[in-house]
Design a protein around this motif. Sequence first.
Motif, PDB file in Angstrom:
ATOM      1  N   GLN A 171      -3.167  27.950  60.097  1.00  0.00           N
ATOM      2  CA  GLN A 171      -3.330  27.183  58.853  1.00  0.00           C
ATOM      3  C   GLN A 171      -2.020  27.117  58.092  1.00  0.00           C
ATOM      4  N   GLU A 172      -1.747  25.912  57.577  1.00  0.00           N
ATOM      5  CA  GLU A 172      -0.536  25.719  56.804  1.00  0.00           C
ATOM      6  C   GLU A 172      -0.598  26.542  55.511  1.00  0.00           C
ATOM      7  N   LYS A 173       0.507  27.208  55.155  1.00  0.00           N
ATOM      8  CA  LYS A 173       0.468  28.027  53.936  1.00  0.00           C
ATOM      9  C   LYS A 173       1.862  28.283  53.381  1.00  0.00           C
ATOM     10  N   ILE A 210       7.036  31.018  65.702  1.00  0.00           N
ATOM     11  CA  ILE A 210       6.252  30.397  64.629  1.00  0.00           C
ATOM     12  C   ILE A 210       7.120  29.381  63.890  1.00  0.00           C
ATOM     13  N   ASN A 211       6.510  28.230  63.608  1.00  0.00           N
ATOM     14  CA  ASN A 211       7.245  27.153  62.969  1.00  0.00           C
ATOM     15  C   ASN A 211       7.269  27.355  61.448  1.00  0.00           C
ATOM     16  N   SER A 212       8.318  28.058  60.988  1.00  0.00           N
ATOM     17  CA  SER A 212       8.382  28.346  59.547  1.00  0.00           C
ATOM     18  C   SER A 212       9.689  27.839  58.966  1.00  0.00           C
ATOM     19  N   VAL A 213       9.678  27.590  57.658  1.00  0.00           N
ATOM     20  CA  VAL A 213      10.944  27.294  56.973  1.00  0.00           C
ATOM     21  C   VAL A 213      11.038  28.152  55.712  1.00  0.00           C
ATOM     22  N   VAL A 219      11.755  19.997  47.582  1.00  0.00           N
ATOM     23  CA  VAL A 219      12.316  20.946  48.543  1.00  0.00           C
ATOM     24  C   VAL A 219      11.465  20.982  49.822  1.00  0.00           C
ATOM     25  N   MET A 220      10.147  20.914  49.659  1.00  0.00           N
ATOM     26  CA  MET A 220       9.281  20.923  50.846  1.00  0.00           C
ATOM     27  C   MET A 220       9.540  19.677  51.690  1.00  0.00           C
ATOM     28  N   ALA A 221       9.673  18.536  51.025  1.00  0.00           N
ATOM     29  CA  ALA A 221       9.915  17.289  51.764  1.00  0.00           C
ATOM     30  C   ALA A 221      11.260  17.362  52.487  1.00  0.00           C
ATOM     31  N   ALA A 273       6.285  22.148  58.270  1.00  0.00           N
ATOM     32  CA  ALA A 273       6.254  23.459  58.926  1.00  0.00           C
ATOM     33  C   ALA A 273       4.838  23.999  58.836  1.00  0.00           C
ATOM     34  N   ASP A 274       4.548  25.038  59.630  1.00  0.00           N
ATOM     35  CA  ASP A 274       3.229  25.675  59.506  1.00  0.00           C
ATOM     36  C   ASP A 274       3.255  26.674  58.363  1.00  0.00           C
TER      37      ASP A 274
END
Length: 439
Positions: A28-30, A135-138, A166-168, A173-174
């Motif tokens: 789940q995206e968080k 894991i696909n994180s930023v 900033v997210m855009a 990412a997950d």
Amino acid sequence: MKVLKFGGTSVGYASRMKDVARLINDGQEKIVVLSAMSGTTNTLVEIADYLHKRNIHAASETINALQQKYRTHVDELYDTDACREQAWEIITGVFDQIRSLAKDMFTLYEEKIILAQGEIISTNMFNIYLHEQGINSVLLPALDFVRTDKDAEPDMDYIKENLRRVMAEHGKADIYVTQGYICRNIYNEIDNLQRGGSDYTASLVGAAIGAEEVQIWTDIDGLHNNDPRVVEHTFPVRRLNFDEAAELAYFGAKILHPTCVQPAKSANIPVRLLNTMEPDAPGTLISNDTERGKIKAVAVKDDITAIKIKSSRMLLAYGFLRKIFEIFESYHTSIDVVCTSEVSVSMSVDNTKNLDEIVSDLKKYGNVEVDTNLCTVCVVGDMNYDNVGFEARIVDAMRNIPVRMISYGGSRYNMTFLIKAEDKVRALQSLNEKLFNIA
Ligand code: ASP
Ligand code: MG
């Protein structure tokens, strides 16, 4: 999307960081908000203190010892040398910066830069670890979107707009990782949201994105009905409303920072307190719902001082309270509990830094008495005055305790007692027995 905050102890060792990574990796995206690894911010405060005092030798020894601790954390956290090197390079950069700040004039400005480094290190280490695990994180730098306004309060509009930006910019990412506690101020300088402020960040971020839920992960199974450090047989409270939680947090329940409540409450986003040691336990859910007529919990705050002023003239003439309160205000001392009678006012404070000055100013208006070594015992629940009987039950539980002050009616959610510190254990035990039927 949910926002999950993990405190210093939850990421205090490499092994704990790995547990957190496992826990959050559920597809789940968080957004994950992290504190500094436990002990780090305290050590950074210590370093800053040495630098203020120009004790360069002690500062540099403490800096070296802290860096050495991170060497061990880095060695233990990663499987590959590539990740170890990547993390170590960032950490070395951080410590070099701290050392360079130690060279010249040391002001509050430099101090705040130093205090921010704990979260910068923990989030970088964690993000690199997530990558190592595939894991696909930023990493979203909190300094790019958390900002305070001219009153040093979080600027919600700015946070909303810039978090989105900033997210855009970072792309999909997950898991989005960010720092708790740190921010920029109105002058664009690095600043912070005060000690323990990571909870506040989580709540602000949750409000900014309209999160489904904000989760505060610690190492206890929710907020307890009584202080587990003082009495045995406490139990987690399953539901609280925001006002009850705010009273408890303010009056001593250490699990949640009091500032955390407001942003989530205004945005109507539930806050759940959860336990990293027992991730499936239900924890405590804080929301805008109230369980009618229920007494929920007791919290205690130590090191309280009561100040009484008795006027020779008619005390409660209009303008009198303002004059009294202005004295406290001028010494930046906030008042917790107030009780008034026709001829005197009693107030409690926890900050006694300027007590002598306050007392001497108050003496202009009457006779002043100070009682030290007190504690505040705060009973919290739905205490709307239409519900009858709860006052009697609470006071009855305190029947053998000498009480210095009682306050009820300031809110619908609490009744507060000031008692001697030496009576604390007895009072909490008796409240546990009489209000929660626990012997
Ligand atoms: N690291 C900061 C502190 O120790 C913020 C936090 O942990 O919430 O106060
Ligand atoms: Mg905390």
